[in-house]
Design a protein around this motif. Structure first.
Motif, PDB file in Angstrom:
ATOM      1  N   GLN A 276      14.032 -11.384  -5.040  1.00 27.58           N
ATOM      2  CA  GLN A 276      13.949 -10.029  -5.563  1.00 27.58           C
ATOM      3  C   GLN A 276      15.103  -9.179  -5.063  1.00 27.58           C
ATOM      4  OE1 GLN A 276      10.113  -8.316  -4.827  1.00 27.58           O
ATOM      5  NE2 GLN A 276       9.067  -9.784  -6.144  1.00 27.58           N
TER       6      GLN A 276
ATOM      7  N   ASP B 236       6.591   1.871 -14.747  1.00 26.60           N
ATOM      8  CA  ASP B 236       7.472   2.666 -13.894  1.00 26.60           C
ATOM      9  C   ASP B 236       8.755   3.024 -14.630  1.00 26.60           C
ATOM     10  OD1 ASP B 236       5.942   2.572 -11.341  1.00 26.60           O
ATOM     11  OD2 ASP B 236       6.203   0.419 -11.651  1.00 26.60           O
TER      12      ASP B 236
ATOM     13  N   THR C  63       7.649  -2.950   0.438  1.00 30.60           N
ATOM     14  CA  THR C  63       6.787  -3.863   1.187  1.00 30.60           C
ATOM     15  C   THR C  63       5.337  -3.432   1.063  1.00 30.60           C
ATOM     16  OG1 THR C  63       8.588  -4.207   2.731  1.00 30.60           O
ATOM     17  CG2 THR C  63       6.401  -4.860   3.455  1.00 30.60           C
TER      18      THR C  63
ATOM     19  N   ARG D 106      10.892 -12.683  -1.800  1.00 26.17           N
ATOM     20  CA  ARG D 106      11.492 -11.423  -1.371  1.00 26.17           C
ATOM     21  C   ARG D 106      13.018 -11.508  -1.419  1.00 26.17           C
ATOM     22  NH1 ARG D 106       8.744  -8.802   3.487  1.00 26.17           N
ATOM     23  NH2 ARG D 106       7.274  -8.540   1.831  1.00 26.17           N
TER      24      ARG D 106
ATOM     25  N   TYR E  30      10.233  -8.188 -11.636  1.00 23.35           N
ATOM     26  CA  TYR E  30       9.471  -7.088 -12.222  1.00 23.35           C
ATOM     27  C   TYR E  30       8.253  -7.618 -12.968  1.00 23.35           C
ATOM     28  CZ  TYR E  30      13.617  -4.314 -11.259  1.00 23.35           C
ATOM     29  OH  TYR E  30      14.654  -3.694 -10.630  1.00 23.35           O
ATOM     30  N   GLN E  31       7.242  -6.788 -13.076  1.00 25.33           N
ATOM     31  CA  GLN E  31       6.102  -7.073 -13.940  1.00 25.33           C
ATOM     32  C   GLN E  31       6.465  -6.479 -15.295  1.00 25.33           C
ATOM     33  OE1 GLN E  31       2.367  -5.709 -12.372  1.00 25.33           O
ATOM     34  NE2 GLN E  31       1.281  -6.149 -14.258  1.00 25.33           N
TER      35      GLN E  31
ATOM     36  N   SER F 261      10.538  -3.351  -5.072  1.00 23.75           N
ATOM     37  CA  SER F 261       9.136  -3.518  -4.742  1.00 23.75           C
ATOM     38  C   SER F 261       8.962  -3.257  -3.256  1.00 23.75           C
ATOM     39  CB  SER F 261       8.680  -4.942  -5.084  1.00 23.75           C
ATOM     40  OG  SER F 261       7.310  -5.069  -4.846  1.00 23.75           O
TER      41      SER F 261
ATOM     42  N   SER G 124       3.472  -3.257  -1.596  1.00 25.57           N
ATOM     43  CA  SER G 124       3.026  -2.672  -2.855  1.00 25.57           C
ATOM     44  C   SER G 124       3.236  -3.660  -3.992  1.00 25.57           C
ATOM     45  CB  SER G 124       3.785  -1.373  -3.140  1.00 25.57           C
ATOM     46  OG  SER G 124       5.123  -1.655  -3.459  1.00 25.57           O
ATOM     47  N   SER G 125       2.683  -3.350  -5.132  1.00 25.40           N
ATOM     48  CA  SER G 125       2.820  -4.236  -6.281  1.00 25.40           C
ATOM     49  C   SER G 125       4.219  -4.123  -6.880  1.00 25.40           C
ATOM     50  CB  SER G 125       1.760  -3.887  -7.326  1.00 25.40           C
ATOM     51  OG  SER G 125       1.965  -2.572  -7.792  1.00 25.40           O
ATOM     52  N   ARG G 126       4.554  -5.099  -7.686  1.00 24.78           N
ATOM     53  CA  ARG G 126       5.858  -5.108  -8.333  1.00 24.78           C
ATOM     54  C   ARG G 126       5.986  -3.932  -9.292  1.00 24.78           C
ATOM     55  NH1 ARG G 126       6.484 -10.550 -11.272  1.00 24.78           N
ATOM     56  NH2 ARG G 126       4.411 -10.006 -11.962  1.00 24.78           N
ATOM     57  N   LYS G 127       7.197  -3.459  -9.452  1.00 28.13           N
ATOM     58  CA  LYS G 127       7.462  -2.386 -10.407  1.00 28.13           C
ATOM     59  C   LYS G 127       7.235  -2.901 -11.821  1.00 28.13           C
ATOM     60  CE  LYS G 127       8.644   1.050  -7.807  1.00 28.13           C
ATOM     61  NZ  LYS G 127       8.002   2.351  -7.927  1.00 28.13           N
ATOM     62  N   ARG G 128       6.689  -2.027 -12.677  1.00 27.84           N
ATOM     63  CA  ARG G 128       6.322  -2.396 -14.036  1.00 27.84           C
ATOM     64  C   ARG G 128       7.315  -1.816 -15.044  1.00 27.84           C
ATOM     65  NH1 ARG G 128       2.351  -0.734 -11.111  1.00 27.84           N
ATOM     66  NH2 ARG G 128       2.382   1.329 -12.037  1.00 27.84           N
TER      67      ARG G 128
END
Length: 145
Positions: free
Chosen positions: A8, A67, A17, A5, A46-47, A15, A19-23
């Motif tokens: 990041q 995203d 709290t 965290r 990021y993903q 991202s 939730s999944s990583r931004k794509r």
């Protein structure tokens, strides 16, 4: 040693709290540029999915649900302008922000991309810190909407 965290936050991944990583989808035919962006953005939290061509662009968007898209303008087979125009013409996809990363440095190239719906435009070689900030700002703005 810092936590994921903290890493990041330091490097700008958005991202929320829980939730999944931004794509982020990268469409870049130059393998060195594509791998550098993929590695850097992955390190930032990021993903990332990267494509060397636009052959399966819309199929990968449906599967990966990015995203944000980083798009080169000079691609084999089809240019980035056409992809951008097709993307923004689809009501279910037009909300996806597109950042152009291109070697095209002329003002008319930039203006054409903005007219087609790009939200930012970077000229190669790209400053990764500026790109990271633009991605963070765009995805943060998206969260507020």
């Amino acid at each position: 040693m810092s936590s994921n965290r903290e890493t990041q936050a330091k490097f700008g991944a958005v991202s929320p709290t829980g939730s999944s990583r931004k794509r982020i989808l990268i469409v870049e035919d130059n393998s060195l540029n594509r791998l550098m962006l993929e590695d850097y953005l992955g390190f930032c939290g990021y993903q990332v999915l990267s494509l060397p061509t636009a052959d399966k662009f819309f199929e990968e968007i449906a599967r990966f649900q990015p995203d944000l898209i980083l798009l080169d303008l000079k691609l084999p087979g089809i240019d980035g302008y056409t992809l951008l125009e097709q993307l923004k013409a689809k009501p279910n996809l037009q909300h996806i922000p597109v950042i152009i990363v291109s070697a095209f440095a002329f003002r008319m190239d930039r203006q054409r991309a903005f007219n087609l719906g790009a939200c930012r435009y970077f000229i190669k070689p790209v400053d990764l810190t500026e790109l990271k900030t633009a991605i963070y700002d765009q995805l943060s703005h998206e969260l507020k909407d």
